[in-house]
Write a protein that holds these residues in place. Sequence first.
Motif, PDB file in Angstrom:
ATOM      1  N   THR A 119       0.876  -1.163   0.000  1.00 28.29           N
ATOM      2  CA  THR A 119       0.000   0.000   0.000  1.00 28.29           C
ATOM      3  C   THR A 119       0.912   1.210   0.000  1.00 28.29           C
ATOM      4  O   THR A 119       1.798   1.314   0.842  1.00 28.29           O
ATOM      5  CB  THR A 119      -0.859   0.039   1.273  1.00 28.29           C
ATOM      6  OG1 THR A 119      -1.599  -1.168   1.345  1.00 28.29           O
ATOM      7  CG2 THR A 119      -1.798   1.228   1.272  1.00 28.29           C
ATOM      8  N   PRO A 120       0.720   2.139  -0.962  1.00 27.70           N
ATOM      9  CA  PRO A 120       1.571   3.329  -0.935  1.00 27.70           C
ATOM     10  C   PRO A 120       1.226   4.198   0.278  1.00 27.70           C
ATOM     11  O   PRO A 120       0.039   4.356   0.591  1.00 27.70           O
ATOM     12  CB  PRO A 120       1.217   4.052  -2.239  1.00 27.70           C
ATOM     13  CG  PRO A 120       0.210   3.227  -2.943  1.00 27.70           C
ATOM     14  CD  PRO A 120      -0.244   2.129  -2.061  1.00 27.70           C
ATOM     15  N   ASN A 153       7.812   8.403  -6.247  1.00 25.10           N
ATOM     16  CA  ASN A 153       7.142   9.694  -6.367  1.00 25.10           C
ATOM     17  C   ASN A 153       6.380   9.947  -5.077  1.00 25.10           C
ATOM     18  O   ASN A 153       5.482   9.173  -4.716  1.00 25.10           O
ATOM     19  CB  ASN A 153       6.174   9.687  -7.559  1.00 25.10           C
ATOM     20  CG  ASN A 153       6.915   9.354  -8.834  1.00 25.10           C
ATOM     21  OD1 ASN A 153       7.912   9.987  -9.169  1.00 25.10           O
ATOM     22  ND2 ASN A 153       6.447   8.326  -9.535  1.00 25.10           N
ATOM     23  N   LEU A 154       6.748  11.025  -4.406  1.00 23.19           N
ATOM     24  CA  LEU A 154       6.226  11.237  -3.058  1.00 23.19           C
ATOM     25  C   LEU A 154       4.850  11.899  -3.073  1.00 23.19           C
ATOM     26  O   LEU A 154       4.493  12.608  -4.019  1.00 23.19           O
ATOM     27  CB  LEU A 154       7.202  12.094  -2.255  1.00 23.19           C
ATOM     28  CG  LEU A 154       8.615  11.541  -2.148  1.00 23.19           C
ATOM     29  CD1 LEU A 154       9.497  12.486  -1.339  1.00 23.19           C
ATOM     30  CD2 LEU A 154       8.601  10.150  -1.501  1.00 23.19           C
ATOM     31  N   ARG A 155       4.124  11.658  -1.990  1.00 23.99           N
ATOM     32  CA  ARG A 155       2.800  12.260  -1.797  1.00 23.99           C
ATOM     33  C   ARG A 155       2.988  13.751  -1.543  1.00 23.99           C
ATOM     34  O   ARG A 155       3.783  14.136  -0.683  1.00 23.99           O
ATOM     35  CB  ARG A 155       2.142  11.579  -0.602  1.00 23.99           C
ATOM     36  CG  ARG A 155       0.681  11.901  -0.398  1.00 23.99           C
ATOM     37  CD  ARG A 155       0.125  11.085   0.767  1.00 23.99           C
ATOM     38  NE  ARG A 155       0.138   9.640   0.466  1.00 23.99           N
ATOM     39  CZ  ARG A 155      -0.791   9.019  -0.267  1.00 23.99           C
ATOM     40  NH1 ARG A 155      -1.798   9.704  -0.763  1.00 23.99           N
ATOM     41  NH2 ARG A 155      -0.703   7.727  -0.488  1.00 23.99           N
ATOM     42  N   TRP A 167      -2.653  13.706   6.622  1.00 19.99           N
ATOM     43  CA  TRP A 167      -3.005  13.738   5.203  1.00 19.99           C
ATOM     44  C   TRP A 167      -4.117  12.769   4.846  1.00 19.99           C
ATOM     45  O   TRP A 167      -4.846  12.963   3.878  1.00 19.99           O
ATOM     46  CB  TRP A 167      -1.777  13.461   4.324  1.00 19.99           C
ATOM     47  CG  TRP A 167      -1.081  12.141   4.594  1.00 19.99           C
ATOM     48  CD1 TRP A 167      -0.025  11.941   5.417  1.00 19.99           C
ATOM     49  CD2 TRP A 167      -1.400  10.871   4.029  1.00 19.99           C
ATOM     50  NE1 TRP A 167       0.343  10.620   5.426  1.00 19.99           N
ATOM     51  CE2 TRP A 167      -0.473   9.935   4.579  1.00 19.99           C
ATOM     52  CE3 TRP A 167      -2.364  10.402   3.117  1.00 19.99           C
ATOM     53  CZ2 TRP A 167      -0.505   8.577   4.244  1.00 19.99           C
ATOM     54  CZ3 TRP A 167      -2.377   9.053   2.803  1.00 19.99           C
ATOM     55  CH2 TRP A 167      -1.463   8.157   3.368  1.00 19.99           C
ATOM     56  N   ALA A 213       4.950   7.400  -0.357  1.00 15.42           N
ATOM     57  CA  ALA A 213       5.154   7.402  -1.806  1.00 15.42           C
ATOM     58  C   ALA A 213       3.789   7.169  -2.436  1.00 15.42           C
ATOM     59  O   ALA A 213       2.992   6.394  -1.922  1.00 15.42           O
ATOM     60  CB  ALA A 213       6.117   6.295  -2.195  1.00 15.42           C
ATOM     61  N   GLU A 214       3.522   7.857  -3.548  1.00 15.18           N
ATOM     62  CA  GLU A 214       2.251   7.605  -4.242  1.00 15.18           C
ATOM     63  C   GLU A 214       2.421   6.492  -5.268  1.00 15.18           C
ATOM     64  O   GLU A 214       1.518   5.722  -5.517  1.00 15.18           O
ATOM     65  CB  GLU A 214       1.764   8.875  -4.924  1.00 15.18           C
ATOM     66  CG  GLU A 214       1.040   9.791  -3.972  1.00 15.18           C
ATOM     67  CD  GLU A 214       0.362  10.924  -4.717  1.00 15.18           C
ATOM     68  OE1 GLU A 214      -0.771  11.260  -4.340  1.00 15.18           O
ATOM     69  OE2 GLU A 214       0.954  11.459  -5.667  1.00 15.18           O
ATOM     70  N   SER A 215       3.629   6.477  -5.858  1.00 19.01           N
ATOM     71  CA  SER A 215       3.906   5.434  -6.836  1.00 19.01           C
ATOM     72  C   SER A 215       5.413   5.246  -6.899  1.00 19.01           C
ATOM     73  O   SER A 215       6.176   6.068  -6.394  1.00 19.01           O
ATOM     74  CB  SER A 215       3.382   5.852  -8.218  1.00 19.01           C
ATOM     75  OG  SER A 215       4.059   7.035  -8.623  1.00 19.01           O
ATOM     76  N   TRP A 216       5.853   4.141  -7.489  1.00 19.41           N
ATOM     77  CA  TRP A 216       7.288   3.900  -7.587  1.00 19.41           C
ATOM     78  C   TRP A 216       7.574   3.022  -8.799  1.00 19.41           C
ATOM     79  O   TRP A 216       6.679   2.356  -9.317  1.00 19.41           O
ATOM     80  CB  TRP A 216       7.833   3.267  -6.314  1.00 19.41           C
ATOM     81  CG  TRP A 216       7.399   1.850  -6.066  1.00 19.41           C
ATOM     82  CD1 TRP A 216       8.169   0.743  -6.247  1.00 19.41           C
ATOM     83  CD2 TRP A 216       6.143   1.385  -5.591  1.00 19.41           C
ATOM     84  NE1 TRP A 216       7.476  -0.382  -5.902  1.00 19.41           N
ATOM     85  CE2 TRP A 216       6.225  -0.025  -5.491  1.00 19.41           C
ATOM     86  CE3 TRP A 216       4.939   2.014  -5.230  1.00 19.41           C
ATOM     87  CZ2 TRP A 216       5.160  -0.813  -5.062  1.00 19.41           C
ATOM     88  CZ3 TRP A 216       3.887   1.236  -4.799  1.00 19.41           C
ATOM     89  CH2 TRP A 216       4.000  -0.159  -4.720  1.00 19.41           C
ATOM     90  N   THR A 232      10.456  13.751  -5.912  1.00 27.47           N
ATOM     91  CA  THR A 232      10.936  12.521  -6.535  1.00 27.47           C
ATOM     92  C   THR A 232      12.276  12.149  -5.923  1.00 27.47           C
ATOM     93  O   THR A 232      13.174  12.984  -5.818  1.00 27.47           O
ATOM     94  CB  THR A 232      11.102  12.686  -8.046  1.00 27.47           C
ATOM     95  OG1 THR A 232       9.934  13.317  -8.560  1.00 27.47           O
ATOM     96  CG2 THR A 232      11.318  11.347  -8.727  1.00 27.47           C
TER      97      THR A 232
END
Lengths: 341, 544, 295
Positions: free
Chosen positions: B98-99, B117-119, B235, B102-105, B165
């Motif tokens: 679950t991110p 890629n950070l939140r 958040w 990070a939102e995605s990697w 990033t």
Amino acid sequence: MRAFEFILRRVLTAIFVLIGVSLITFAISHVVPTDTAALYLGSTRARPEDLERIRLKLGLDRPLSVQYAIYMGDLIQGDLGDSIATKRPVLQELTDRLPATLELLFFGMFMATLIGVPLGVLSARWQGTWADVIVRIISIVGVSMPAFYLGLLMQIAFFRNLDLFPLSGRVDSNLRFTNPIDPITSFFLLDTFLTSNWVAFKDVFHHLVLPGFTLAAYPIGLIARMNRAAMLEVLGQDYIRTARAYGIKERVVTYMYALKNAISPTLTVIGLTVAYALTGTFFVEVIFNWPGLGLFTVRSLLALDYPAIMGMTLLGASGYVLINLIVDLLQMWVDPRIRLQ
Amino acid sequence: MKRFTLFVSLLVTLSVILSACAPAATEAPVVEPDAPATEAPAPVVEEPAGPVVLRIAYSSTIDTWDPIASFSTEAAYLPNVYETLLKINKPGSAERYTPVLAESWSVSDDRLSYTFNLRPDVKFHDGEPMNAAAVKASIDAVKDHGGAGFIWWSVDNVEVVDDLTVKFNLSTPQPIDLIASSMYAAYIVSPKALEGFAADENFWADGKSYGTGPYMVESYTPDVEAVFTQNTEYWGGWEAGQYEKVVASLVPEATTRQQMLEGGEVDLAERIPNENLSTFDNDPNYTVFREPSFFNYIAYFNTLRAPLDDVKVRQALSYAIPYEDIINIGASGLGTQSFGPVPAGVYPWDDSVGQYSYDLEKARALLTEAGHEGGGFSIRMTYTASNASEEAFAPLIKDSFAQIGVDVTIEALSLGEQLKLARSGADAQDMTLMLYWPAYADAGADNLWSLFYYTEKPSWNLSYWNSPEYNALWDEASALSGTDFEASKAKYVEAVKLLVDEAPGVYFYDTMAVYVIPNAIGGFEYNLNYPFWHFDYYNLRAAQ
Amino acid sequence: MDQTTHTHAESQNMRTTRHVINVILRDPLALISTIVILLFILIAVFAPLVAPYPDQGQGSTNAGDTMHPPSEKFILGADRLGRDILSRIIFGARPALVVPIGVVLFAVVIGAPLGALAGYKGGWVDEIIMRITDLFLAFPSLLLAMAIAASIGRGLDKAAIALVVSWWPWYTRIARGAAVSLKEQYFVEAAQAIGVRDSVIIFKHILPNTLSPILVQATVDLGTVILAMGGLAFIGLGTQPPSPDWGLMISEGRTFILDQWWISTYPGVAIFIVVLAFNLLGDTLRDIFDPRQYK
């Protein structure tokens, strides 16, 4: 002048004793067969380079004599080093926990005096009767009961079965939201009294009863016995007989004359029992999860947290020396003849 | 008359004592944190709609509040305050991760760099922005002096690509997504705190919060409690039914925790003694969860000395372990016999590696084969003094070994003493009992390396077992772990099979995680991969 | 001359002994206590014959009967490892009685001669011995014992050493007090006058005469030492499992006290009874030697 000299001599002796105590304590703590650096890191799963870093930081690579000199140097500046387990300064760990232990200790001694003195008076007044025998048995049962066992029994009886008192701890955790305690002195009973926080006062009091009584069991016996002996001695004296002959009521004789004069030896024994009860708090605090010095000491001992062990033994010895000093001075004040000896 | 006075004095004493015995009126929990303490008699406040305070009795000690240094049981609390880039889901979930921060990697084709890629718009509790620089600073700090910093060994450097990033450049392919979800050494911490620690080593002593998590440390009283309060800026947002405050009472004694739970002094309690679970099984107000765990009990044989340097002797002793009794006594039956040193359910567990049965005949035969007919040697065994399970089952081993003529002396030591003794060479004990768990959800990288990989100066391979074959297998498996998961697992399994056959250690049992959850509390979910994070405060809900 | 002073001490001791026996026989509580203590000592000595399950008493496990409640098979129930509690209590009487007696004896053997020496010699010898004694007395005994036991490692022997180290100064102090007053007495002065060596005077004349107060103190202390020993085991610094020990049994059973109450309860009763017996006996003895209490 004589009193001053007496006090000065006692204080100097005390300082000498404490220096010796520090040496003994240091020696004891440094035969500890453990990997201190690994303990410090909190986990024994540490990298060799981390262990080396900590060894240097704690000065473990130096000779023992140098380590002692450093320790004493720091000690004079009031620095007892950092606890290995908690990383906090030992002095802070001890002072944070001291009020909890002292409150328990004073409460326990207060209970012991409140129960022990009347028991002593009772058995002296009715010397040789069944009342005397019962008091003798009560007092010997009190000193024969292991605190760590009595505590368990108290919990089962008064929490589990009767639900009269809380199981453990110092205050109910809900109080922080409903009636927060303002830690003016950190003696919660006193703090809640001063701030008229009656809900919290009651709760603190309830939490004190079981551990307090467990702690008091031993001193009750000693105090009752000593008070009985002192009362008997006083009641046998000429002026008491004279007083009786003048037809002064027995009640007045017992309380106004006899009890007053029997207080001095009783005070001594109360003072000396305080020192004993201090070690009793170790077990009581473990059983009742009381956040004081005893719990901290036992945990430090088992974890071989040697700065903490040293700090605690030094504090314990200082407390002991101090109590003895106070007892001496109190006696001198109550009974001026001692000064002349 | 005289009697009367005495009576009065006694009565006064008694009445004081008795008056103390009046039961305490239960006060309604009213939240009023800002009320001045000096306010005389507490005003009667209306009871709020629902309980907003969650009270938990914990056994987990807080060895440190430093999320960088943390490598122990404080992992029960810290994940509520600090967050990692990713969270690993419980086994069997559709998605592995679950991110979180990070939102995605993504992973490069050569598998030598991971880009996260950070939140956006996440702030630390102290108001600092959570960004690429903060991630880099945290990972650099943990690599330098973190308690479990070794998990990042394959990372050459962390690169700030832009504000949101961040790129991990590796020297050799390793599963960084898995490592970034670790319960140790992977928290992202405010740079202010890292600076604070650099200036003052005691920075973390009093319990501070410099994370991004849903809860903040409000106060910490050693030996008493830690209080957590909502991070209103979280958040993830908040909804009704979540707890505003959490009071974590520190209660080391299991029976006390149980009594507090039963007596309503707390809402939840960690670790109820296995022996007493039936009380809760039969109570409709509670649900008891029994789940596989991250932990297992093993023992090392000291393979440096005769007769334990002989594989036949080690196998013989492995056959002489009463596994079933050990599970029954050590864990009240709540455990399963291990297949090697990897706990069931943790990667790369596999039951094809086999296990030893309890077979004294086989044990005797093997001893005879090894030239020790009827035993005739003695073994010094140590266990961790504070571990009640080891204390309970160690005597079973002694009695069972006695039946094949092997004499055992048992010693209880603290973990530190045990390790020191084990590393002392000639004086070292013959058998060391140990409870072990991996630092993160990869027992291949941790258990299999830490426990049995031979190095010059071992820190945890206390069997001193030196098998070039095993080392080679492990190296291959590790090298594959960043590229080909399946092939890597196959190699690991081969390595574990060797561990079982050669028996440098005994693999007793995998423990079970047991949770007693009152039905009044919703949202509890057990995640094997975070074995210390018993209660995720953010997920829990007070039943309406 | 030497001979007569010797018999002086001896006859006094004999008279004291007879007196003590008389008092004990007349005081029912003291008599019962003495019988209880002797009974426990006998049980400790003949443990293998008395215990229903001698192997289990010594630590052998019996996994099949784990947590067996009290029944005909196990009168006081069985513990976590299925061991008979009664047998464990019987074997536990050994560390519970023999070790504290040994501790007190060692403490007397170390402490009393030092005290006699200090009291007899006076001067700098006295000064040095008593200052060292003061150092050890400055610690709460149990705290010192706990610190030593933790440092030198866990175990019954280590705990015993720790207790000896923290207990001997008490006897030094008592012996010194007695020696100071004896030094002035005619038979000691006479021995000095005819040139008897100091060591002979101390061991033949001073020490035997300090024994009465020391033995009383030792009896009273035994209860305390038993409690201390149990306390050390309870917190994990004394006897180590699987050896039987009452304090350890209480600690082991603590987790199960709600449902399997028998595991902790009976060893607790055993400690209580033994300590009670020693204290009752000590109380009577103290009354004999400290007549101030019975005017």
